[in-house]
Scaffold this active site. Structure first.
Site, PDB file in Angstrom:
ATOM      1  N   LYS A  36       0.850  -1.204   0.000  1.00 40.61           N
ATOM      2  CA  LYS A  36       0.000   0.000   0.000  1.00 40.61           C
ATOM      3  C   LYS A  36       0.880   1.247   0.000  1.00 40.61           C
ATOM      4  CE  LYS A  36      -0.340  -0.433   5.029  1.00 40.61           C
ATOM      5  NZ  LYS A  36      -1.196  -0.805   6.168  1.00 40.61           N
ATOM      6  N   TYR A 247      15.460  30.757   6.455  1.00 41.91           N
ATOM      7  CA  TYR A 247      14.215  31.430   6.857  1.00 41.91           C
ATOM      8  C   TYR A 247      14.172  31.639   8.364  1.00 41.91           C
ATOM      9  CZ  TYR A 247      11.776  30.873   2.385  1.00 41.91           C
ATOM     10  OH  TYR A 247      11.369  30.956   1.085  1.00 41.91           O
TER      11      TYR A 247
END
Ligand SMILES: *Cc1c(COP(=O)(O)O)cnc(C)c1O
Length: 353
Positions: A36, A247
């Site tokens: 999955k 940042y």
């Protein structure tokens, strides 16, 4: 920017197959491939093809679309079970096996023309997520699935990775009792952690362990590492002490420092929670991630890492810094680290031979 300067995700299919054999031998009975979420982020199709080549005949995916894509790739022979189920006919003849999770699922499939791919019945024994509750089981009409081709009854363990948790033994005994209503039907019980708890059944469903995640947290990892993510340096700069980087200017050089900027970021699934925490490996040496992880870029303090140049690669996740270790730094689990791996990496598959 040169074409070569891209993140590269290397997946060792041979190691995945080796893990699959380890699990098979440990279980002593069939095990499925759980592929999955695109094979836990590593590529459902190449992983499933490698496992099929090693003798795997049963696969589990979560959603119908995953099952349809896998069927196209691996041919008609293996069972492909869809954990979330799907309505009769929705697989357009692809021969997928639905997992029935509710009385409504059961009624729909009991009334449908019988499919060769059969069905799997999910009995919930304590996860409280999917599957029939004890009360719902008690109300099932006797023999309701007699004509539906019931292939397995299954349950899913909530706490098998925690050796001290009492829920596992409770789930095992509830499953034995609930499965007793289907005496001729094979059973599917363990996930990776359950398999290492010694829980056996006709078909185990180990996912994470095949991909190198430790199924026995807190103890040595019995599985092989299967992936390596390397990101190229695209700029090197020397900054004087006192210079902020990135940042928010959250990291400030305490000394004259050399900063390497590499070409991946949180948009590639390198979690932003690893800001100022992550580790890279350059030529065998660990270096610290400094400042914030940006969308497309990461900065590393390489002051003490020796000579290097633009184009050199930094291992950000791999044998030197495993998905479990990265997850611990990020406050998550290795599963999330792998399934977050982004779409921009060049993927390279090493053979299963
Ligand atoms: C994901 C999943 C598995 C595999 O679990 P791991 O912890 O990765 O081994 C097995 N069964 C079900 C129902 C699942 O959803």
């Amino acid at each position: 920017m040169q074409e070569a300067l891209a993140g590269e995700l290397e997946v060792d299919l041979g190691a995945i197959v080796a893990n699959w054999h380890t699990l098979r031998n440990r279980h002593g009975a069939d095990i499925a491939g759980v592929v999955k979420a695109d094979g836990y982020g590593l590529g459902a199709v190449p992983v499933a093809l490698a496992m099929a080549g090693a003798g795997c005949r049963h696969f589990f995916v979560a959603q119908l679309q995953e099952g349809l894509a896998l069927r196209q790739a691996i041919g008609n022979a293996p069972m492909i079970a869809v954990l979330g189920g799907f309505p009769p006919g929705a697989d357009s003849g692809a021969g997928l096996t639905p997992v029935l999770n509710t009385p409504q699922d059961i009624a729909a499939w009991a009334a449908a023309p019988r499919q060769n791919a059969g069905v799997i019945l999910h009995l919930d024994t304590g996860m409280e997520r999917l599957g029939l509750s004890a009360a719902q089981r008690a109300e099932l009409p006797p023999g309701v699935l007699d004509n539906a081709g019931l292939r397995y009854v299954m349950t899913h363990l909530a706490c098998a990775d925690d050796p001290g948790h009492p829920l596992t033994a409770l789930q095992v005994s509830r499953f034995a009792e609930a499965a007793g209503a289907f005496p001729d039907t094979p059973r599917s019980l363990a996930n990776s952690a359950g398999l290492f708890r010694g829980l056996t059944s006709d078909l185990a469903r180990p996912g994470c362990a095949a991909y190198g995640i430790n199924p026995t947290p807190g103890q040595p990892n019995p599985m092989r590492q299967v992936m390596r993510l390397t990101i190229p340096i695209i700029q090197l700069r020397d900054v004087p002490a006192g210079t902020p980087v990135g940042y928010g200017a959250t990291w400030i050089a305490k000394r004259d420092s050399r900063i390497a900027t590499i070409a991946a970021g949180y948009a590639d699934g390198y979690l932003r929670a690893l800001s100022s925490r992550g580790i890279g490996i350059i030529a065998g040496r660990p270096v610290k991630l400094v400042g914030r992880v940006s969308m497309d870029l990461i900065t590393l303090d390489v002051t003490d890492a020796g000579d290097m140049q633009v184009g050199d690669r930094v291992e950000m996740i791999g044998p030197g810094q495993t998905p479990d270790e990265v997850a611990a730094l990020a406050g998550t689990i290795g599963y999330e680290v792998l399934t977050s791996l982004g779409a921009r990496y060049r993927r390279r598959y090493l053979g299963a031979a």
